[in-house]
Design a protein around this motif. Sequence first.
Motif, PDB file in Angstrom:
ATOM      1  N   UNK A 281       0.818  -1.214   0.000  1.00  0.00           N
ATOM      2  CA  UNK A 281       0.000   0.000   0.000  1.00  0.00           C
ATOM      3  C   UNK A 281       0.853   1.265   0.000  1.00  0.00           C
ATOM      4  N   UNK A 282       1.980   1.228   0.675  1.00  0.00           N
ATOM      5  CA  UNK A 282       2.800   2.434   0.827  1.00  0.00           C
ATOM      6  C   UNK A 282       3.753   2.650  -0.340  1.00  0.00           C
ATOM      7  N   UNK A 283       4.412   1.584  -0.786  1.00  0.00           N
ATOM      8  CA  UNK A 283       5.444   1.723  -1.816  1.00  0.00           C
ATOM      9  C   UNK A 283       5.099   1.036  -3.130  1.00  0.00           C
ATOM     10  N   UNK A 284       4.002   0.285  -3.151  1.00  0.00           N
ATOM     11  CA  UNK A 284       3.647  -0.425  -4.369  1.00  0.00           C
ATOM     12  C   UNK A 284       4.528  -1.627  -4.633  1.00  0.00           C
ATOM     13  N   UNK A 285       5.195  -2.156  -3.606  1.00  0.00           N
ATOM     14  CA  UNK A 285       6.103  -3.286  -3.758  1.00  0.00           C
ATOM     15  C   UNK A 285       5.491  -4.555  -3.167  1.00  0.00           C
TER      16      UNK A 285
END
Length: 360
Positions: free
Chosen positions: A163-167
């Motif tokens: 959710x935060x980094x798309x990783x």
Amino acid sequence: MRLLLPLVLLASLAAAQTAFAQTTPEALAGALQTAARAGDASGYQRLLHAEGTFAVEGPNFAADLGRMPQPAATYLFSGIRLDGPRASARLSLSWVRVPGQVSRVSLPVTLFREGEVWRYGGETWQSLPAGKYSLLALDLPGLPERAAATAPLLVRAAARVRETLGLRVPDAATVKVYPDMATLSASVGLSLQPVGGWNEPGEAIKLVLPGGANPDQELLRVLSHEFTHLSVSGAAGQGRNNRIPWWLHEGLADFVSRAYWTPGASESRRQRVAGYAGGDWVPLSELADFNAVPESQWKYVYAQGLGLVEFLAETCGKDAPMRLALAFAETGEADGAAQALGFASFSDLETKTRTWLAAR
């Protein structure tokens, strides 16, 4: 060539003598101790079994000994139980990390016999159900039962990274649980200060079960922090992860894990980094290499790294921090990485970050 032949023969004889000396577990302990005291990284690695749990971490552990030999280290195996070509034992390990302060840990370990030669296989683990991930607890009384509560938190921590980094956290992620910080740190490198979480590219994530009133919150903080390291390293690609400076690795990890910080911890960090930005700032170029940063400056790595990541996320978009990390991985050069985000130079990025942080 006449001079080289005797040297080669001597080296071969020395290797043979080392192997011959490991015909008992006690002799293996002595060989490990000798290598640790001499800072003989390659010698230490030769004492490791290729399939033990320490096979992956061993080279980094040995490299730490090469950088900082441990002349007071002692290795002792006790409670040795033979089982065919292997043995279980308890390793008592002591060393002096800080002058005048003796560190001691006790680890359940596995030893392997190859012909007549014994080799060190590392810690002994119990595997716990954890879905697509691998969860291991050090084989100590009561620890596996306590560590089982970590399993349902793995998916939540991985979702936070996405959710935060798309990783995406790799499905093959492995988490090892230790009883305390000293034991965890001793498995990483004898020069390392006690830490509650650890990850290096290609290695398992290591963490300590927390105490306190809200252990799940603390576990989520550590898991999301270490899962971020694992995911950023994977996104950078093999051989390029070390181009990303240490302060940026920690800044990204704290950017993800801050969701699980207490309000007091968040405010304390904000005030601290604002103070650094206003006059006590350490140039980020001095905080890029973990092995070169003194422990007294670790606090700047985390605070300033998070500060720069927050600046980019707020002023350049949520994806900007990872774009900077990938630019570092691609170019290996600070100015080039900053220019990829539209800054004139890395100095320009650092100056604007400090101004923004000091004004928050």
